[in-house]
Write an enzyme that holds these catalytic residues in place. Structure first.
Site, PDB file in Angstrom:
ATOM      1  N   CYS A  75       0.786  -1.239   0.000  1.00 11.35           N
ATOM      2  CA  CYS A  75       0.000   0.000   0.000  1.00 11.35           C
ATOM      3  C   CYS A  75       0.819   1.290   0.000  1.00 11.35           C
ATOM      4  O   CYS A  75       0.484   2.209  -0.775  1.00 11.35           O
ATOM      5  CB  CYS A  75      -1.041  -0.010   1.120  1.00 11.35           C
ATOM      6  SG  CYS A  75      -0.614  -0.899   2.600  1.00 11.35           S
ATOM      7  N   ARG A 126       7.434 -10.645   5.765  1.00  9.50           N
ATOM      8  CA  ARG A 126       7.019 -10.321   7.128  1.00  9.50           C
ATOM      9  C   ARG A 126       7.619 -11.347   8.078  1.00  9.50           C
ATOM     10  O   ARG A 126       7.585 -12.553   7.805  1.00  9.50           O
ATOM     11  CB  ARG A 126       5.486 -10.347   7.269  1.00  9.50           C
ATOM     12  CG  ARG A 126       4.766  -9.342   6.401  1.00  9.50           C
ATOM     13  CD  ARG A 126       3.252  -9.447   6.573  1.00  9.50           C
ATOM     14  NE  ARG A 126       2.558  -8.606   5.600  1.00  9.50           N
ATOM     15  CZ  ARG A 126       1.244  -8.571   5.449  1.00  9.50           C
ATOM     16  NH1 ARG A 126       0.469  -9.333   6.209  1.00  9.50           N
ATOM     17  NH2 ARG A 126       0.682  -7.784   4.529  1.00  9.50           N
ATOM     18  N   GLN A 175       0.732 -11.448  -2.524  1.00 11.96           N
ATOM     19  CA  GLN A 175      -0.721 -11.311  -2.431  1.00 11.96           C
ATOM     20  C   GLN A 175      -1.306 -10.922  -3.791  1.00 11.96           C
ATOM     21  O   GLN A 175      -0.633 -10.274  -4.592  1.00 11.96           O
ATOM     22  CB  GLN A 175      -1.094 -10.223  -1.419  1.00 11.96           C
ATOM     23  CG  GLN A 175      -0.804 -10.566   0.022  1.00 11.96           C
ATOM     24  CD  GLN A 175      -1.229  -9.454   0.961  1.00 11.96           C
ATOM     25  OE1 GLN A 175      -0.984  -8.289   0.700  1.00 11.96           O
ATOM     26  NE2 GLN A 175      -1.856  -9.812   2.066  1.00 11.96           N
ATOM     27  N   ASP A 208      -2.982  -8.503  -4.514  1.00  8.71           N
ATOM     28  CA  ASP A 208      -3.247  -7.279  -3.779  1.00  8.71           C
ATOM     29  C   ASP A 208      -3.668  -6.171  -4.735  1.00  8.71           C
ATOM     30  O   ASP A 208      -3.143  -6.073  -5.843  1.00  8.71           O
ATOM     31  CB  ASP A 208      -1.941  -6.892  -3.072  1.00  8.71           C
ATOM     32  CG  ASP A 208      -2.119  -5.851  -2.014  1.00  8.71           C
ATOM     33  OD1 ASP A 208      -3.240  -5.700  -1.521  1.00  8.71           O
ATOM     34  OD2 ASP A 208      -1.121  -5.193  -1.677  1.00  8.71           O
ATOM     35  N   HIS A 264      -5.228  -1.818  -4.719  1.00 12.49           N
ATOM     36  CA  HIS A 264      -5.708  -0.615  -4.028  1.00 12.49           C
ATOM     37  C   HIS A 264      -6.487   0.238  -5.014  1.00 12.49           C
ATOM     38  O   HIS A 264      -6.043   0.461  -6.143  1.00 12.49           O
ATOM     39  CB  HIS A 264      -4.534   0.164  -3.432  1.00 12.49           C
ATOM     40  CG  HIS A 264      -3.849  -0.583  -2.338  1.00 12.49           C
ATOM     41  ND1 HIS A 264      -2.807  -1.440  -2.571  1.00 12.49           N
ATOM     42  CD2 HIS A 264      -4.111  -0.638  -0.999  1.00 12.49           C
ATOM     43  CE1 HIS A 264      -2.433  -1.987  -1.428  1.00 12.49           C
ATOM     44  NE2 HIS A 264      -3.209  -1.524  -0.459  1.00 12.49           N
ATOM     45  N   LYS A 266     -14.300  -2.533   7.438  1.00 15.72           N
ATOM     46  CA  LYS A 266     -13.859  -3.542   6.475  1.00 15.72           C
ATOM     47  C   LYS A 266     -14.887  -4.662   6.343  1.00 15.72           C
ATOM     48  O   LYS A 266     -15.755  -4.850   7.205  1.00 15.72           O
ATOM     49  CB  LYS A 266     -12.506  -4.131   6.880  1.00 15.72           C
ATOM     50  CG  LYS A 266     -12.512  -4.844   8.230  1.00 15.72           C
ATOM     51  CD  LYS A 266     -11.146  -5.455   8.525  1.00 15.72           C
ATOM     52  CE  LYS A 266     -11.168  -6.191   9.864  1.00 15.72           C
ATOM     53  NZ  LYS A 266      -9.925  -6.937  10.117  1.00 15.72           N
ATOM     54  N   HIS A 287      -8.466  -1.043   0.178  1.00 18.07           N
ATOM     55  CA  HIS A 287      -7.516  -2.157   0.114  1.00 18.07           C
ATOM     56  C   HIS A 287      -8.346  -3.416  -0.160  1.00 18.07           C
ATOM     57  O   HIS A 287      -9.360  -3.636   0.511  1.00 18.07           O
ATOM     58  CB  HIS A 287      -6.795  -2.367   1.451  1.00 18.07           C
ATOM     59  CG  HIS A 287      -6.067  -1.182   1.979  1.00 18.07           C
ATOM     60  ND1 HIS A 287      -4.694  -1.119   2.053  1.00 18.07           N
ATOM     61  CD2 HIS A 287      -6.507  -0.011   2.492  1.00 18.07           C
ATOM     62  CE1 HIS A 287      -4.323   0.025   2.600  1.00 18.07           C
ATOM     63  NE2 HIS A 287      -5.412   0.720   2.868  1.00 18.07           N
TER      64      HIS A 287
END
Length: 582
Positions: free
Chosen positions: A274, A303, A321, A323, A325, A405, A451
């Site tokens: 992000c 991580r 991911q 992922d 945005h 969320k 997200h």
């Protein structure tokens, strides 16, 4: 047994097991940690020199049965903290002393005694050991750091299942046996998909077959992105720590990040995409006409997870991911969420997940932003869910500090629930990065960021999905879609190689089995490898430009012409895209 609830029975059975361990290993003076009730049973942490084996578990179980037959009364004992410390010191139980020492001095401390054994516990418990049902099973042992802290000593943990009826226990043990067969770590090794190595702890190595599945999943998502208007971006993996100060991750997530010094400055491997996407939006001037902007990123993330937390592919330190945005105007949120839910459900259905739970998490007590903004955001998410017609539940106060969320869980083939998709609204990062777009009136306006991840981490999804399908991939995703087997390598091999070449030109993944083994051995091995189709070629098949085709799991074969095989395979390969989006 009706007068005791299940938790009371399990608490008492945990004490029963500890007493049995004390008897079986009386010469070891076992040190007992904690033994809480967990889902389907309990565990107990024990410190002693002797390593508990499978044979020992059977001995402990037998001793537990004997203690039940002794019908020992269970009595409650009450101490002050100082009295309790003295009591456990005399019994040479330092772990108990440590637990009691952490309790406030004015708090009453209780223990429960049965025969020669005493254990620290709040209770309640059954009245005597004879009231305990014999429907338990000691499952396995594992290492566990005392109090979950890797700086503390490693203890031995015994996990146990405990129920009130024989059928409940048998059903649970059957479930565990099925789960064991489906374990993605076992399947990953058997199917030559991935493995782990001590040189890169908790970071998977994907072999060619596993890489094929991985890349096909990425390609699947890219095809979906085209349909839903996403633009893929590529962002750096190593970034100046100043970025993570700006985003807030340095203050709140530093312990889970990896750092390195570059040119005498601190840099960090990105744990999420992000902040990079915020920089990309900030780099150019945009207007309301450009929104929504949807950035998708398959960047590698890192991580730190403690050694005790990692588990196969489902919790790793290096991952990717699916992922994205989305930069959007506040008034566009509801319509965007409806599109996202459509995309999510089409994809989950395509992978065979038909049991889905949706949770809407609302503002926590500690939150960023004003109540008016939160009101609009929560109303937009709720309005979108209401319009989609999907049932959902409210997780009050469980939202992120930066916005509400939606979390989506799926149930696998044996009924276990897994978190996959997430949709999060974020007002905080646009504020921190001072993001702006030009409104229709010509004013600078702050965008909202959504997200979202559909599969989640690809590694975790592969682990969950492998267990869901028990390793039997659909044709379009299988690393090897067919194996061609010549009856005689001398007479039929050249024909098989030509056929394989023709199928590969159509974009199919096939190989020829040239091994000098019997047909029976090859058939068994190919069935075990879960390849969708085995194509056998002998004299008759060569003459007729055909094959004898056997599907995975089938007891018999079918005769198809090569043209029919090609048509079938190409039709099955169309499932690379969900039917609703073709």
């Amino acid at each position: 047994m009706a007068k005791y609830d299940l938790d009371t029975i399990r608490h008492s059975t945990a004490h029963l097991m500890a007493q049995a361990v004390n008897r079986v290993f009386k010469d070891q003076n076992p040190q007992f940690g904690i033994g809480p009730v967990i889902e389907n049973g309990f565990y107990y942490d024990i410190d002693m020199e002797a390593k508990i084996s499978e044979e020992d578990l059977a001995r402990i179980e037998k001793t537990m049965m004997e203690i039940i037959d002794e019908k020992l009364p269970i009595t409650r004992m009450v101490f002050t903290r100082d009295e309790s410390i003295e009591f456990w010191e005399k019994k040479n139980q330092p772990l108990k002393v440590e637990v009691v020492s952490s309790i406030p001095a004015d708090q009453e401390i209780t223990c429960y005694q049965q025969g020669e054994f005493v254990d620290l516990c709040r209770g309640p418990h059954v009245e005597n050991t004879g009231h305990l049902p014999k429907f338990f099973k000691l499952l396995h042992t594992a290492g566990a750091y005392w109090k979950g802290d890797s700086n503390n000593k490693m203890l031995q943990r015994i996990y146990a299942a405990s129920f009130t009826t024989k059928k409940q226990l048998e059903d649970h043990l059957n479930f565990l046996e099925e789960a064991k067969k489906r374990d993605h770590r076992k399947l990953g090794k058997e199917l030559e998909l991935f493995h782990f190595d001590s040189f890169a702890p908790a970071s998977p190595f994907f072999m060619p077959k596993g890489a094929t599945v991985y890349n096909e999943l990425v390609a699947f998502m890219r095809r979906i992105y085209v349909k839903y208007g996403y633009d893929e971006v590529i962002t750096p993996m190593l970034l100046d720590s100043e970025l993570w100060h700006t985003s807030g991750h340095y203050a709140h997530y530093k312990e889970n990040m990896y750092f390195s010094m570059v040119d005498k400055k601190e840099f960090a491997l990105k744990p999420m995409n992000c902040p990079c996407h915020m920089l990309m939006f900030k780099h150019y001037k945009y207007s309301y006409r450009d929104l929504p902007m949807r950035y998708a990123d398959f960047g590698r993330l890192h991580r730190y997870e403690s050694a005790g937390a990692v588990a196969g592919l489902t919790r790793v330190r290096s991952f990717c991911q699916d992922d994205a945005h989305i930069f959007i105007q506040m008034e566009g949120i509801e319509a965007e969420i409806i599109k996202l839910m459509e995309m999510f459900f089409i994809c989950y259905d395509h992978f065979g997940f038909d049991q889905i739970k949706i949770g809407l998490s609302t503002r926590p007590e500690s939150k960023a932003g004003d109540d008016a903004t939160w009101d609009k955001a929560e109303a937009a998410l709720k309005g979108a869910l209401d319009r989609t017609g999907h049932q959902y539940h409210i997780n009050a106060g469980d939202g992120a500090f930066y916005g509400p969320k939606i979390d989506i869980q799926i149930a696998d083939a044996i009924g276990r629930w897994h978190q996959l998709g997430t949709i999060q609204l974020d007002f905080q990062l646009p504020e921190r990065f001072d993001l702006k777009y030009t409104s229709q009136e010509g004013n600078d306006v702050r965008p909202v960021v959504i997200h979202r991840a559909l599969l989640g981490s690809l590694e975790r999804f592969i682990g969950v999905y492998l267990e869901h399908i028990a390793g039997v991939f659909p044709f379009w995703l299988c690393p090897e879609q067919a194996v061609i087997v010549p009856v005689s390598t001398d007479k039929h091999l050249a024909f098989c190689k030509t056929l394989a070449s023709d199928l590969k030109e159509l974009g199919l993944r096939v190989k020829v089995d040239e091994r000098n083994e019997t047909m029976g051995y090859k058939t068994r091995q190919i069935q075990q490898s879960k390849v969708p189709f085995m194509l056998v070629v002998g004299d008759r098949e060569m003459e007729n430009l055909a094959v004898s085709m056997r599907a995975h799991g089938a007891a018999t074969s079918s005769n198809l012409t090569i043209a029919e095989v090609k048509d079938l395979f190409l039709k099955l390969n169309l499932e690379r895209m969900p039917e609703k989006l073709r």
